[in-house]
Design an enzyme around this catalytic site. Structure first.
Site, mmCIF file in Angstrom:
data_model
loop_
_atom_site.group_PDB
_atom_site.id
_atom_site.type_symbol
_atom_site.label_atom_id
_atom_site.label_comp_id
_atom_site.label_asym_id
_atom_site.label_seq_id
_atom_site.Cartn_x
_atom_site.Cartn_y
_atom_site.Cartn_z
ATOM 1 N N PHE A 127 0.862 -1.189 0.000
ATOM 2 C CA PHE A 127 0.000 0.000 0.000
ATOM 3 C C PHE A 127 0.896 1.236 0.000
ATOM 4 C CE2 PHE A 127 -2.409 3.539 1.664
ATOM 5 C CZ PHE A 127 -3.574 3.443 0.928
ATOM 6 N N ASP A 214 9.338 2.741 1.576
ATOM 7 C CA ASP A 214 8.168 3.506 2.020
ATOM 8 C C ASP A 214 8.033 3.306 3.525
ATOM 9 O OD1 ASP A 214 5.669 4.361 2.818
ATOM 10 O OD2 ASP A 214 4.618 3.585 1.063
ATOM 11 N N LYS A 243 2.883 10.391 8.268
ATOM 12 C CA LYS A 243 2.161 9.959 9.480
ATOM 13 C C LYS A 243 2.740 10.510 10.785
ATOM 14 C CE LYS A 243 -0.129 5.879 7.580
ATOM 15 N NZ LYS A 243 -1.540 6.041 7.849
HETATM 16 C C1 LIG Z 1 2.970 2.542 3.835
HETATM 17 C C2 LIG Z 1 2.072 3.673 3.456
HETATM 18 N N1 LIG Z 1 2.373 4.445 2.410
HETATM 19 C C3 LIG Z 1 1.596 5.479 2.042
HETATM 20 C C4 LIG Z 1 0.440 5.770 2.711
HETATM 21 C C5 LIG Z 1 -0.412 6.935 2.269
HETATM 22 O O1 LIG Z 1 -0.305 7.973 3.184
HETATM 23 P P1 LIG Z 1 -1.366 9.189 3.151
HETATM 24 O O2 LIG Z 1 -2.685 8.618 3.534
HETATM 25 O O3 LIG Z 1 -0.816 10.163 4.162
HETATM 26 O O4 LIG Z 1 -1.338 9.740 1.779
HETATM 27 C C6 LIG Z 1 0.077 4.980 3.821
HETATM 28 C C7 LIG Z 1 -1.191 5.253 4.540
HETATM 29 O O5 LIG Z 1 -1.737 4.423 5.201
HETATM 30 C C8 LIG Z 1 0.905 3.914 4.197
HETATM 31 O O6 LIG Z 1 0.605 3.122 5.235
#
Ligand SMILES: Cc1ncc(COP(=O)(O)O)c(C=O)c1O
Length: 387
Positions: A127, A214, A243
Site C-alpha cells: 500500500f 516507504d 504519518k
Molecule cells: C505505507 C504507506 N504508504 C503510504 C500511505 C499513504 O499515506 P497518506 O494517507 O498520508 O497519503 C500509507 C497510509 O496508510 C501507508 O501506510
C-alpha cells in the site's frame, strides 16, 4: 444526510479532545487509543512539546511558500538527514505525496541514464497511497478497480521472493528502482525478511537501481528504531515518511542520498504548502521528543508486553494464528474473520483496527505507559476470546 462524500465507512463516534493515549467523545466518554489516528499520533494527543511548538509558530508565521527560504524547513531537513543517513529532503503534505516524489525521482534518474520508459519494482499486497501513481504502485486490485487506466511503469513481485526480483532484473533492462514498505501495514502487517532486504540492497547496487523504502507508516519510531531499516545493516537510497512525523499536522517527506539526492533541480517538483513553517515547527518538536525522551526504548518494551499479554491469555491464544510486526506496529492474525470486532472494541472503550479481514492491528501511541499497555492488551484479549 452528511454533506461529505462517503469515502469512509465511519464509526458512530466523534471525538472532542484528547490527552495522552486517551480520546474523549462528544458525550464525554473516554477511549484508549490503540490506533493513533492510523499510526500518526505517536506522541499521543495534546503532547505538551508539540502543542507549544504549534502555538508558538502560529503566532509568528504559518506560511510563505517555497519561493523563499523557510527556516524550520531547513532545520527539519538537517535533523532528518542526520537521523536517517540521507543527504537531502523534499517535503509534501502526506504519505502519498512523499511517495509521488520518490516515484518521480526514480523516473528522472532513469531518464538521466537514457532509459525512456523507466520501471519500478513493487510488491504484491503493498500500500503506497491513493493518488494515481501511488494507487498504481499499490498491490491491491480491490482499491484500484474503477480507476483504470492506471499509471504504467510498475512491475509487481511477490513479497520476500528474491528469485522473482532476480528474474525481473534479467528480463527488464528498463528497471530503475525497487520500492517497498519494510513492514506492509495496510496489507495486514507483513514484515519483509531482513535477509531479503539486504539481498535486494545488494541487487540494487549491482543493477544500478535505487532502493526506495516507504516508511510512511513504519517511520518515526513506530517499530522501535527511527526507521525500520536502521539496525538491518544497510541504507536505502530513498526513504519516504509521513504519518508520525507531524503527530497530526499534515507533512510528508522524501529523503534521498547519493545520486538520488542530486536528481531533482529547480522546476522538477514542488508543493505550495509542502514543508511550511507551521508543520515543520511541529515536526521538529516531534523529532526532539522522540529522540530525547527514551521513546524508542519504550516502543520495544511496550510492544513486547502487549504481545505477551495477548498471546498468553488462555481464552484468546487458541484463536490467534500468527503475531506479526515490530515495536508498536502489531498484527494478530486470527483463525476467523472478525467484522464486528472494531465496533465491539469501541463499545468497550478501546480504539483498534482490523485489516485484511482477520488481523487485529494495534498502533498505539509510542508513549504508552505500562499500565495503559496492559489495559489495551487485556481489553483486546477479552475481545478476541469472546469471538
Ligand atoms: C505505507 C504507506 N504508504 C503510504 C500511505 C499513504 O499515506 P497518506 O494517507 O498520508 O497519503 C500509507 C497510509 O496508510 C501507508 O501506510
Amino acid at each position: 444526510m452528511s454533506a461529505l462524500m462517503p469515502t469512509y465507512a465511519r464509526l458512530p463516534v466523534t471525538f472532542s479532545h484528547g490527552e495522552g493515549v486517551y480520546l474523549f467523545d462528544t458525550e464525554g466518554r473516554r477511549y484508549l487509543d490503540g490506533i493513533s489516528g492510523i499510526a500518526v499520533n505517536g506522541l499521543g494527543h495534546n503532547h505538551p512539546g508539540v502543542t507549544a511548538a504549534i502555538q508558538d509558530q502560529a503566532g509568528k508565521l504559518v506560511h510563505t511558500s517555497n519561493l523563499y527560504g523557510v527556516g524550520p524547513q531547513e532545520e527539519l531537513a538537517s535533523r532528518l538527514a542526520e537521523i536517517s543517513g540521507m543527504e537531502r529532503c523534499f517535503f509534501g503534505n502526506s504519505g502519498a505525496e512523499a511517495n509521488e516524489a520518490a516515484i518521480k525521482i526514480a523516473r528522472l534518474h532513469g531518464h538521466n541514464r537514457g532509459i525512456e520508459k523507466p520501471a519500478i519494482v513493487v510488491l504484491e499486497n503493498a500500500f503506497h497511497g491513493r493518488t494515481m501513481a501511488t494507487l498504481s504502485a499499490t498491490g491491491n486490485r480491490k482499491i484500484q478497480a474503477g480507476f483504470e487506466p492506471l499509471v504504467s511503469g510498475f512491475i509487481r513481485a511477490p513479497r520476500n521472493d528474491l528469485e522473482a526480483i532476480r528474474q525481473i532484473a534479467v528480463n527488464n533492462p528498463d528497471v530503475v528502482a525497487f520500492f517497498a514498505e519494510p513492514i506492509q501495514g495496510e496489507g495486514g502487517v507483513h514484515p519483509l525478511d531482513e535477509d531479503y532486504l539486504r539481498s535486494v540492497r545488494a541487487l540494487c547496487e549491482e543493477q544500478g537501481w535505487l532502493m526506495m523504502l516507504d516508511e510512511v507508516q513504519t517511520g518515526n519510531g513506530r517499530t522501535g528504531t527511527w526507521f525500520a531499516y536502521q539496525g538491518m545493516g544497510f541504507t536505502p537510497d530513498v526513504v519516504t515518511t509521513a504519518k508520525g512525523l507531524g503527530n497530526g499536522v499534515p507533512i510528508g517527506a522524501c529523503l534521498a542520498r547519493g545520486e538520488a539526492a542530486a536528481t531533482f533541480g529547480p522546476g522538477h517538483h514542488g508543493s505550495t504548502y509542502g514543508g511550511n513553517p507551521l508543520v515543520c515547527a511541529a515536526a521538529l518538536a516531534v523529532v526532539e521528543a522522540i529522540t530525547g525522551e527514551e521513546v524508542l526504548a519504550n516502543v520495544e518494551q511496550m510492544g513486547a508486553l502487549i504481545r505477551d499479554v495477548i498471546t498468553s491469555d488462555q481464552a484468546a491464544a487458541p484463536r490467534i494464528k500468527e503475531v506479526r510486526g515490530r515495536g508498536l506496529m502489531l498484527g494478530f492474525q486470527l483463525d476467523r474473520d472478525c467484522p464486528g470486532l472494531v465496533q465491539e472494541a469501541l463499545e468497550a472503550g478501546l480504539l483498534i483496527n482490523v485489516t485484511a479481514g482477520n488481523t487485529v492491528r494495534l498502533l498505539p501511541p509510542l508513549i504508552i505507559s505500562e499500565q495503559e499497555a496492559r489495559e489495551l492488551a487485556e481489553g483486546v484479549a477479552n475481545l478476541i476470546a469472546g469471538l
